[in-house]
Structures are given as C-alpha cells and as structure tokens.
Design an enzyme around this catalytic site. Structure first.
Site, PDB file in Angstrom:
ATOM      1  N   PRO A 185       7.851 -11.130   4.160  1.00  0.00           N
ATOM      2  CA  PRO A 185       7.036 -11.733   3.112  1.00  0.00           C
ATOM      3  C   PRO A 185       7.012 -10.661   1.813  1.00  0.00           C
ATOM      4  CG  PRO A 185       6.007 -12.070   5.121  1.00  0.00           C
ATOM      5  CD  PRO A 185       7.139 -11.308   5.295  1.00  0.00           C
ATOM      6  N   GLU A 186       7.188 -11.360   0.873  1.00  0.00           N
ATOM      7  CA  GLU A 186       7.047 -10.633  -0.644  1.00  0.00           C
ATOM      8  C   GLU A 186       5.708 -10.857  -1.185  1.00  0.00           C
ATOM      9  OE1 GLU A 186      10.569  -9.284  -2.767  1.00  0.00           O
ATOM     10  OE2 GLU A 186      11.915 -10.696  -1.459  1.00  0.00           O
TER      11      GLU A 186
ATOM     12  N   LYS B 115       2.134  -5.865  -1.327  1.00  0.00           N
ATOM     13  CA  LYS B 115       2.232  -6.517  -0.042  1.00  0.00           C
ATOM     14  C   LYS B 115       1.148  -6.200   0.901  1.00  0.00           C
ATOM     15  CE  LYS B 115       7.137  -6.140  -0.867  1.00  0.00           C
ATOM     16  NZ  LYS B 115       8.360  -5.914  -0.221  1.00  0.00           N
TER      17      LYS B 115
ATOM     18  N   ARG C  28      21.166  -3.332   1.843  1.00  0.00           N
ATOM     19  CA  ARG C  28      21.003  -4.882   1.595  1.00  0.00           C
ATOM     20  C   ARG C  28      21.978  -5.237   0.677  1.00  0.00           C
ATOM     21  NH1 ARG C  28      14.621  -4.045   0.338  1.00  0.00           N
ATOM     22  NH2 ARG C  28      15.338  -1.916  -0.162  1.00  0.00           N
TER      23      ARG C  28
END
Length: 315
Positions: free
Chosen positions: A2-3, A61, A298
């Site tokens: 989750p961001e 976050k 990434r």
C-alpha cells in the site's frame, strides 16, 4: 505494498467506524503480529485493554491510533504496519474469521459510531510482513499536529509515535512546507526519483506515484536534484498532490487483490495510470510508447518524448 493513498483510505475508514470506541478485548492470533512490540504480546494486550481508540492518524504510510484514558489524555498509540498485504476490516463480531486473521479488537459499545454497533476491527495479513505495536507518543519538533487525523485540536494531536519521528511530512499534510522541501530537495546530490523515495525528505511517495507525478511534471527520473528550478519543484509537488488526490477519489491503487480498504473494497485507480505499468502503450499526452527502465531493483516508467533523459543524468 500500500502507498499513501491506500493508507489514507484505510485511515478514513478506521476513523469513521472505530474512533471513539473503548477496547473491551484484544486477541493476537499469530506469533508474528506483535513482534514489533518489544515487551511482548501479553503486554500489548494489557496496554490496550480499556483504552479508547481516540482517532486514526497518518503520516506518509504510517498509521496510528492514539490510546486515550478515562480523562481523554493519550501518551501512547497503537501503530499498525500494513506491510505488503495487511488489511484492516470492520466486520460483525459473529462473522466467520478470515483465513489469515491475525488480530481482532472488540469494543464496549457504550461508545459506538452510528451504524457500527456489534462490529469489531480485524487485522488480516496473508504474508505476515505487517504487525502492530503500542509505543510512546512524543511531542512534534515543530509543535504542529503529528499527522493527518480528525481531531487536530485534541491534546495529543501535536504528538507522534516515537518510531515515526524520523519520517518527513507528506504532500497531503496541511503542515507540509513547500519552500523547505524545495530547498532541501535542491541541496541533494541525487536523481529526483531517488529523492522522492527518501522518506526523511518527503514521506508517502512510492514507486507508482513517483512515476505518475514525474510524468505530469515532464521530468525524467534521473534529473539531478541540484539542476531543478524552483518552478519545476512547484510543478512536481502539484503533480504529486494531483495524482494522490485522484487515487483517493478512486479509493486507491489496486494491483494486488490483497489490498483492500477498511470495509473490504478494492481501489480502482490503476485503471487511470498514465505511465506506470504501461510499457509499450501510447503516452496519453503525445502518443509515444511508454518505456520501462530498471531502477533500484524495481522499474521506472517514462515517456521518452515528454521526459527526455537529461544530459547529466544521475543514476
């Protein structure tokens, strides 16, 4: 993982359905769920018993629930780490337990929001990277609210959990200082995307929203921070706020069925992404096929026309 918009969607749900309720019982159902609580799970359960989950507060976050006593004072908070797959769900107490249910909180319904009677809060986490801890609250260095919550005038609002003190404010925080961010950003010797992912500079910006904001600002991820003009930083901040606001409106970005909001509904913003994950598809602005590059184990996604590689690229 989750961001920021996903965590904010969860925060709003917890604030709506749980804030103000007094903890009657805490069940920790997996040995890893309280591993971040140094004194052990029994101590965490004891510290939570009888406290009021006074609010749901977020910085970047990080999500926490101040634990108020009978006088309304709070010097500790329950910090919930969602990890890769953590979910907070509000369910009827008699609903069957989820397969990966790790913790549950039941409440004294003398203090209950409208429509929440008979419900409990559950923490579900398939991959068990998330968890919880009860930690001290400490005053914020600037004397401003520690994060985004519902009660900025409460006596504990100008505090934040001790483990979160090194985390910078995020662009959606009303106390975020644009000028200070621009100054600190341009003092760095790195590429702009690396800087955006540094949680001590600005929090809550992950890979997805960094790529989307950089596309909006027409900046390549390797643009040296020292080369950024003040006007470019302003456009970049506007892009971050725009893309995060759009994600909030849509309920978050869901690439993984494991991400859900507090009532179990997935987000839908992934259908509106301009470049992230769009390799080979036309740029929505100019039509050039989107490019994917390897970046920090990434990926980075850019439009080669709108975001040309700078002559002095910083890896």
């Amino acid at each position: 993982m989750p961001e920021l918009p996903e965590v904010e969607v969860v925060r709003r749900g917890v604030a709506r359905w749980v804030a103000g309720r007094r903890v009657r019982e805490t069940q920790l159902l997996h040995p890893r769920v309280a591993r971040r609580h140094a004194a052990g799970p029994e101590d965490a359960v004891a510290r939570l018993r009888g406290t009021v989950l006074a609010d749901a507060v977020r910085r970047g976050k990080y999500l926490w629930l101040p634990l108020a006593d009978a006088r309304g004072a709070a010097d500790e908070a329950l910090v919930v780490h969602l990890g890769m797959s953590g979910q907070l769900l509000v369910e009827p107490e008699d609903a069957p337990g989820e397969k990966h249910l790790r913790a549950r909180w039941r409440f004294d319904d003398a203090h209950v929001p409208e429509g929440a009677a008979g419900t409990e809060l559950r923490f579900v986490d398939q991959r068990t990277f998330g968890g919880l801890a009860v930690v001290p609250l400490v005053p914020t260095p600037d004397g401003l609210p520690g994060g985004l919550g519902e009660h900025s005038d409460a006596p504990w609002a100008r505090t934040l959990p001790e483990p979160v003190t090194h985390i910078a404010r995020d662009p959606l925080d009303p106390a975020f200082d644009d000028d200070a961010f621009a100054r600190r950003l341009r003092e760095r010797t790195t590429g702009v995307k690396r800087a955006l992912l540094d949680q001590t500079l600005v929090s809550g910006v992950g890979n997805i929203y960094a790529d989307e904001a950089l596309w909006r600002a027409r900046l390549h991820y390797a643009r040296p921070t020292r080369a950024l003009r003040p006007a470019q930083v302003r456009v970049l901040l506007a892009g971050l706020r725009e893309v995060m606001g759009a994600a909030l409106d849509a309920g978050g970005t869901s690439f993984d069925s494991l991400y859900v909001n507090v009532n179990g509904a997935s987000g839908y913003f992934d259908r509106s992404l301009a470049v992230y994950g769009q390799t080979g598809r036309p740029c929505p602005r100019c039509g050039t096929p989107v490019r994917r590059d390897a970046f920090m184990n990434r990926s980075s996604f850019t439009c080669p026309t709108c975001q040309p590689v700078p002559r002095t690229a910083h890896p």
